[in-house]
Design a protein around this motif. Structure first.
Motif: not given
Lengths: 220, 203
Positions: A15-19, A165-168, A175-178, A190-195
Motif C-alpha cells: 500500500f505504501l508503495n502504491g501511495a 495509470a492502473s490500466v497500463i 492498481y494495488v487495490a485491484r 485495498g479499496w478502502l485504503t485507496a479511497a
C-alpha cells in the motif's frame, strides 16, 4: 467478507508503495501541467496574433475533448509508428496527464486573465513597467488569485486521474487495490485504503486552495 | 453488441442514471430537512472525490462480494451514474438556489402548495440553468466510459485495441478512435455552451 486488519497490515508495504507511486505521478504531472498551462494561457492573450491564439485554443479544446486513456495509447503505441522513440510506461503516463491537465490549467488561467480589468495594466504602464514586468508582477499574480477555485478543482481532477495509470499496469494505489481483489479475493482492504488516500488528497488540496486564496493579494 | 453500442450504452445509460439521481437529490439538497441535506452532501463529496475507476471497482467487486457478480457493462452504467449523479446533484442544487426568492414568495402569496411551487415556478427556471451542464456532462460521461474497458467490457476503445493488435494497423485505428471521441465530445461541449448562451437572459 469484512475488513480484516491483519490483511491490511500484511500488505502495508504494498500500500505504501502504491501511495508513493500515486504521489510521484501526481507531482511530476503537476509540474508539467503548470508549465504547459502558463504557456497556453500566455499564448491565448488578446495581444498575440490570430494564428497563435487559434492554435492555443485548438490545442486546449482538443485535449479537453480527449479521453485520457485514448491519449495514453496514442503516445504509447502510435508515436513509435512514426519513428519517434517509445517512452517507458511511466513517462508516457506522466506526459499525457500533464498534457490534458495543462490544457485545463491553461483554460482556467486564460479565463482569469481575460477577466482582469484593463485598469491594472494601464496603471502598470503608467508606472513605467515593461510588458513582461507587468505580466510577471501584476497580471499573473492577480490572475492566479482569480483562477484559484478553478485551479483547485483541476488539481483534484489531476490526482484522481492518476488512477488511470492502473490500466497500463503502473503499480499506483488503484492498481494495488485491484490486484488484491483479483488475486487474493480481498476487496475491502485495498479499496478502502485507496479511497482514503483520494479523499484525504482531495480534502488537502481543497484546504490548500482556500488558504492560498486568503494569502494571495487581490479582490475576493 | 458492437463496441460503439456498448460505449453508447455505458455513456448514455450512466448519464441518464445520474440525471435521475440528480433530479431526486437536487431538490432535497435545496429544501430537504437538515439531516437529509447532510446525507446528500456526503454522497456528493464522496463520489466527486473518488476516481471513476475506483467507483467502478467498488461496484464491480463490491456487489460481487456481497450479492452476485455483475456484468462489466452493468457495473459501468451504475458507476458512471453515481459519478454523474454526484456532479449533477450539485449543479441542480445550485440552479434551484439561484431561483430568485421573490418569485418563490410570489408563488406562496398566491397560495400555491409546495409541489406546485416546485413544478411550475422553481423547476422550469432551474432546468434552464442546469440543462447546459447536463449536455456538457454527456462529454464527461463519454470520456469516462473508456474506463469500463479496464473491466474487460468490449466497448469502443477495447474493440479498437483488439482491432489494432490483430490487423497491426495501429496508427490508423487509434487515430480513428481519437477522432471519434474528440469530435463527439467537442460537439457536446459546444452544444452545452450554445444552450448556456441562449438561455442566459431568460434564467
Amino acid at each position: 467478507m469484512g475488513f480484516s486488519a491483519d490483511v491490511f497490515w500484511q500488505h502495508r508495504l504494498v500500500f505504501l508503495n502504491g501511495a508513493a507511486t500515486t504521489f510521484l505521478l501526481a507531482a511530476l504531472a503537476f509540474v508539467g501541467a503548470t508549465i504547459l498551462g502558463v504557456i497556453l494561457a500566455l499564448a491565448s492573450m488578446p495581444e498575440r496574433s490570430r494564428v497563435v491564439r487559434g492554435l492555443a485554443s485548438g490545442v486546449v479544446d482538443l485535449l479537453r475533448a480527449t479521453p485520457l486513456l485514448v491519449l495514453v495509447f496514442m503516445v504509447y503505441l502510435v508515436l513509435p509508428e512514426f519513428g519517434l522513440p517509445a517512452l517507458p510506461a511511466i513517462a508516457t503516463f506522466v506526459a499525457v496527464l500533464a498534457l490534458v491537465h495543462g490544457a485545463y490549467y491553461g483554460e482556467d488561467l486564460r479565463a482569469a486573465l481575460d477577466s482582469l480589468p484593463s485598469g491594472y495594466r494601464d496603471g502598470a504602464f503608467a508606472l513605467g513597467l515593461r510588458r513582461w514586468q507587468t505580466l510577471l508582477h501584476v497580471e499573473l499574480p492577480l490572475a492566479l488569485r482569480q483562477a484559484l477555485p478553478a485551479l483547485t478543482a483541476t488539481s483534484v481532477g489531476l490526482v484522481k486521474d492518476t488512477s488511470i495509470a492502473s490500466v497500463i499496469a503502473l503499480p499506483e494505489i488503484t492498481y494495488v487495490a485491484r490486484a488484491l481483489a483479483a488475486n487474493e479475493f480481498r476487496f475491502l482492504e485495498g479499496w478502502l485504503t485507496a479511497a482514503a488516500l483520494y479523499l484525504i488528497s482531495t480534502a488537502l488540496i481543497t484546504r490548500l486552495g482556500l488558504a492560498l486564496e486568503r494569502a494571495l493579494p487581490g479582490r475576493a | 453488441m458492437s463496441g460503439l453500442e456498448i460505449t453508447c450504452l455505458a455513456a448514455f445509460g450512466g448519464l441518464l442514471t445520474g440525471l435521475a439521481i440528480a433530479l431526486a437529490l437536487g431538490p432535497v439538497a435545496a429544501f430537504g430537512p437538515k439531516w437529509l441535506q447532510r446525507l446528500v452532501q456526503a454522497y456528493v463529496l464522496l463520489f466527486r472525490s473518488l476516481p471513476v475507476l475506483l467507483t467502478l471497482f467498488l461496484v464491480y467487486f463490491g456487489v460481487a462480494t456481497i450479492w452476485k457478480p455483475l456484468s462489466a457493462i452493468a457495473a459501468g452504467v451504475v458507476s458512471l451514474g453515481l459519478y454523474t449523479g454526484a456532479q449533477l446533484s450539485e449543479v441542480f442544487r445550485g440552479a434551484i438556489t439561484s431561483v430568485p426568492q421573490r418569485l418563490i414568495d410570489a408563488g406562496r402569496a398566491l397560495g400555491l402548495p409546495f409541489s406546485k411551487l416546485l413544478f411550475t415556478i422553481i423547476g422550469p427556471l432551474a432546468i434552464r440553468r442546469a440543462l447546459p451542464s447536463v449536455v456538457s456532462m454527456g462529454a464527461s460521461s463519454l470520456k469516462a466510459s473508456t474506463l469500463v474497458s479496464a473491466l474487460g467490457a468490449s466497448e469502443l476503445l477495447l474493440t479498437g485495441q483488439q482491432v489494432a493488435a490483430r490487423t497491426l494497423l495501429i496508427a490508423p485505428t487509434y487515430i480513428c478512435l481519437w477522432a471519434f471521441y474528440a469530435v463527439t465530445c467537442l460537439a457536446l461541449t459546444s452544444a452545452g455552451r450554445a444552450l448556456e448562451r441562449r438561455w442566459r437572459m431568460l434564467g
